[in-house]
Design a protein around this motif. Structure first.
Motif, PDB file in Angstrom:
ATOM      1  N   ALA A  32       0.709  -1.336  -0.087  1.00 10.79           N
ATOM      2  CA  ALA A  32       0.020  -0.002  -0.020  1.00 10.79           C
ATOM      3  C   ALA A  32       0.673   1.335   0.142  1.00 10.79           C
ATOM      4  O   ALA A  32       0.375   2.488  -0.265  1.00 10.79           O
ATOM      5  N   GLY A  33       2.055   1.119   0.442  1.00  7.04           N
ATOM      6  CA  GLY A  33       2.943   2.274   0.602  1.00  7.04           C
ATOM      7  C   GLY A  33       4.397   2.105   1.280  1.00  7.04           C
ATOM      8  O   GLY A  33       4.404   0.712   1.775  1.00  7.04           O
ATOM      9  N   GLY A  34       4.986   2.909   1.408  1.00  2.00           N
ATOM     10  CA  GLY A  34       6.403   2.624   2.011  1.00  2.00           C
ATOM     11  C   GLY A  34       7.097   4.012   1.992  1.00  2.00           C
ATOM     12  O   GLY A  34       6.952   5.065   1.685  1.00  2.00           O
ATOM     13  N   ARG A  35       8.085   3.619   3.004  1.00  2.00           N
ATOM     14  CA  ARG A  35       9.362   4.833   3.332  1.00  2.00           C
ATOM     15  C   ARG A  35      10.764   4.217   3.128  1.00  2.00           C
ATOM     16  O   ARG A  35      10.768   2.907   3.388  1.00  2.00           O
ATOM     17  N   TYR A  67       2.490  -2.583   4.325  1.00  2.00           N
ATOM     18  CA  TYR A  67       3.418  -1.385   4.037  1.00  2.00           C
ATOM     19  C   TYR A  67       5.023  -1.720   4.066  1.00  2.00           C
ATOM     20  O   TYR A  67       5.311  -2.752   4.710  1.00  2.00           O
ATOM     21  N   VAL A  68       5.779  -0.973   3.437  1.00  2.00           N
ATOM     22  CA  VAL A  68       7.288  -1.469   3.498  1.00  2.00           C
ATOM     23  C   VAL A  68       7.937  -0.209   3.837  1.00  2.00           C
ATOM     24  O   VAL A  68       7.504   0.851   3.896  1.00  2.00           O
ATOM     25  N   LEU A  69       9.291  -0.562   4.530  1.00  2.00           N
ATOM     26  CA  LEU A  69      10.281   0.372   5.042  1.00  2.00           C
ATOM     27  C   LEU A  69      11.416  -0.377   4.632  1.00  2.00           C
ATOM     28  O   LEU A  69      11.954  -1.791   4.979  1.00  2.00           O
ATOM     29  N   ARG A 118      -2.699  -5.251   9.612  1.00  2.00           N
ATOM     30  CA  ARG A 118      -1.772  -4.410   8.829  1.00  2.00           C
ATOM     31  C   ARG A 118      -0.445  -4.654   9.176  1.00  2.00           C
ATOM     32  O   ARG A 118       0.141  -4.387  10.290  1.00  2.00           O
ATOM     33  N   ILE A 119       0.444  -4.935   8.289  1.00  2.00           N
ATOM     34  CA  ILE A 119       1.934  -5.287   8.434  1.00  2.00           C
ATOM     35  C   ILE A 119       2.751  -4.215   7.978  1.00  2.00           C
ATOM     36  O   ILE A 119       2.691  -3.737   6.899  1.00  2.00           O
ATOM     37  N   LEU A 120       3.856  -4.136   8.716  1.00  2.00           N
ATOM     38  CA  LEU A 120       4.923  -3.300   8.238  1.00  2.00           C
ATOM     39  C   LEU A 120       6.064  -4.078   7.767  1.00  2.00           C
ATOM     40  O   LEU A 120       6.823  -4.936   8.786  1.00  2.00           O
ATOM     41  N   LEU A 121       6.633  -4.344   6.586  1.00  2.00           N
ATOM     42  CA  LEU A 121       7.484  -5.276   6.121  1.00  2.00           C
ATOM     43  C   LEU A 121       8.728  -4.564   6.221  1.00  2.00           C
ATOM     44  O   LEU A 121       8.868  -3.451   5.291  1.00  2.00           O
ATOM     45  N   VAL A 122       9.801  -5.068   6.782  1.00  2.00           N
ATOM     46  CA  VAL A 122      11.236  -4.168   6.610  1.00  2.00           C
ATOM     47  C   VAL A 122      12.345  -5.014   6.071  1.00  2.00           C
ATOM     48  O   VAL A 122      12.595  -6.271   6.292  1.00  2.00           O
ATOM     49  N   ASP A 123      13.160  -4.405   5.441  1.00  2.00           N
ATOM     50  CA  ASP A 123      14.196  -4.764   4.679  1.00  2.00           C
ATOM     51  C   ASP A 123      15.449  -3.946   4.844  1.00  2.00           C
ATOM     52  O   ASP A 123      15.238  -2.660   4.868  1.00  2.00           O
ATOM     53  N   ASP A 124      16.629  -4.440   4.747  1.00  2.00           N
ATOM     54  CA  ASP A 124      17.735  -3.590   4.764  1.00  2.00           C
ATOM     55  C   ASP A 124      17.972  -2.604   3.527  1.00  2.00           C
ATOM     56  O   ASP A 124      18.371  -1.395   3.544  1.00  2.00           O
ATOM     57  N   ILE A 125      18.011  -3.301   2.357  1.00  2.00           N
ATOM     58  CA  ILE A 125      18.005  -2.572   1.162  1.00  2.00           C
ATOM     59  C   ILE A 125      17.091  -2.687   0.039  1.00  2.00           C
ATOM     60  O   ILE A 125      16.701  -3.819  -0.159  1.00  2.00           O
ATOM     61  N   CYS A 126      16.676  -1.643  -0.734  1.00  2.00           N
ATOM     62  CA  CYS A 126      15.800  -1.768  -1.677  1.00  2.00           C
ATOM     63  C   CYS A 126      16.464  -1.496  -2.953  1.00  2.00           C
ATOM     64  O   CYS A 126      16.589   0.105  -3.145  1.00  2.00           O
ATOM     65  N   GLY A 162       1.999   6.492  13.236  1.00  2.00           N
ATOM     66  CA  GLY A 162       0.581   6.934  12.479  1.00  2.00           C
ATOM     67  C   GLY A 162       0.005   5.906  11.817  1.00  2.00           C
ATOM     68  O   GLY A 162      -1.121   5.840  11.704  1.00  2.00           O
ATOM     69  N   LEU A 163       1.095   5.039  10.797  1.00  2.00           N
ATOM     70  CA  LEU A 163       0.527   4.006  10.211  1.00  2.00           C
ATOM     71  C   LEU A 163      -0.154   2.819  11.377  1.00  2.00           C
ATOM     72  O   LEU A 163      -1.293   2.265  10.703  1.00  2.00           O
ATOM     73  N   ALA A 164       0.260   2.824  12.411  1.00  2.00           N
ATOM     74  CA  ALA A 164      -0.202   1.858  13.355  1.00  2.00           C
ATOM     75  C   ALA A 164      -0.360   0.545  12.872  1.00  2.00           C
ATOM     76  O   ALA A 164      -1.528  -0.293  12.913  1.00  2.00           O
ATOM     77  N   PRO A 165       0.731  -0.214  12.581  1.00  2.00           N
ATOM     78  CA  PRO A 165       0.840  -1.709  12.157  1.00  2.00           C
ATOM     79  C   PRO A 165       0.515  -2.583  13.186  1.00  2.00           C
ATOM     80  O   PRO A 165       0.701  -2.255  14.519  1.00  2.00           O
ATOM     81  N   ASP A 166       0.059  -3.535  13.064  1.00  3.34           N
ATOM     82  CA  ASP A 166      -0.282  -4.532  13.972  1.00  3.34           C
ATOM     83  C   ASP A 166       1.140  -5.411  14.334  1.00  3.34           C
ATOM     84  O   ASP A 166       1.064  -5.890  15.785  1.00  3.34           O
TER      85      ASP A 166
END
Length: 255
Positions: free
Chosen positions: A93-96, A249-251, A218-226, A138-142
């Motif tokens: 859905a979105g990311g940073r 969402y991704v970070l 709602r999930i925040l998916l995290v990776d080191d490098i994109c 603000g995203l409030a992921p679970d």
């Protein structure tokens, strides 16, 4: 504090010892960037600006990112998108993204990934919370979910670098971290492959540990490098279609 005297922490960029005086606030929960990185190297960091892709979070207007409007590519978005997200719809859905992947950050990430510099995750966790913590809350992921490495690579390294980063973000934000995904096979780095080969390379690479384990969440998916976004896309698909997540969402730390 005694540990710092015996094993002095060093700057993750240049390797110089961090002064004890700069580390003291860390032990009282009042750390600053000086607690992790020397001032000169901090000034050399390039954080992603507010002009970022609305989908993956990469900086716009830099080589490889481009700058297009979704409505010009058939994707229903008036927000600015990078070239890759403008060409192909993403399932997340979105990311940073936090930092540019360049000559300053590359050794930091490589040392964390391959040289057992787990302490680099301390600096990354602090920086993510400082720069992106408000967005995360603000995203409030679970829950926060790291991109997994294969069992073989985790045995070799002793850890999953994305898991370390996700754990640090969890500690700062209070949002639980969960290893919901597994990686079934080692893969070639996506940046070495063409567009079609990237997709084939990751086909069947990821799976849920337990089906429906994130149903409705709602999930925040995290990776080191994109670099290409293909890994994040592949993991997000599994979380959505096998895990039945409501949103992903991704970070990424660097892009």
């Amino acid at each position: 504090m005694l540990v710092d005297i015996i094993y002095p922490p060093v700057c993750p960029v240049c390797g110089k010892v961090i002064r004890v005086k700069s580390r003291i606030p860390y032990y009282y929960g009042k750390e600053t960037y000086d607690s992790f990185i020397c001032p000169a190297c901090f000034k050399a960091l390039t954080f992603v600006s507010e002009h970022f892709c609305a989908v993956c979070g990469r900086e716009l207007g830099v080589p490889g990112a481009g700058d297009v409007r979704g409505k010009e590519t058939g994707i229903r978005s008036a927000a600015p998108l990078c070239q890759k997200c403008g060409e192909v719809p993403r399932v997340f859905a979105g990311g940073r993204s936090l930092l540019h992947y360049d000559g300053v950050t590359r050794p930091v990430m490589m040392a964390l990934k391959y040289n057992s510099k787990k302490e680099n995750a301390d600096f990354i966790g602090y920086a993510v919370n400082d720069r992106l913590g408000e967005w995360i809350r603000g995203l409030a992921p679970d829950c926060i979910v790291p991109v997994p490495v294969s069992a073989e690579r985790e045995r070799e390294r002793g850890y999953n670098q994305a898991g370390l980063i996700a754990g640090k973000i969890s500690a700062y934000t209070g949002i639980p971290c969960a290893d919901l995904l597994i990686r079934n096979k080692n893969t070639v780095a996506s940046k070495k492959l063409g567009a079609k080969a990237r997709v084939l390379n990751l086909r069947g690479a990821f799976a849920m540990k337990e089906t429906d384990s994130c149903k409705g969440k709602r999930i925040l998916l995290v990776d080191d490098i994109c670099t290409t976004g293909v890994t994040l896309e592949s993991c997000a698909e599994i979380l959505l279609y096998e895990g039945r997540a409501a949103e992903v969402y991704v970070l990424s730390v660097c892009s």
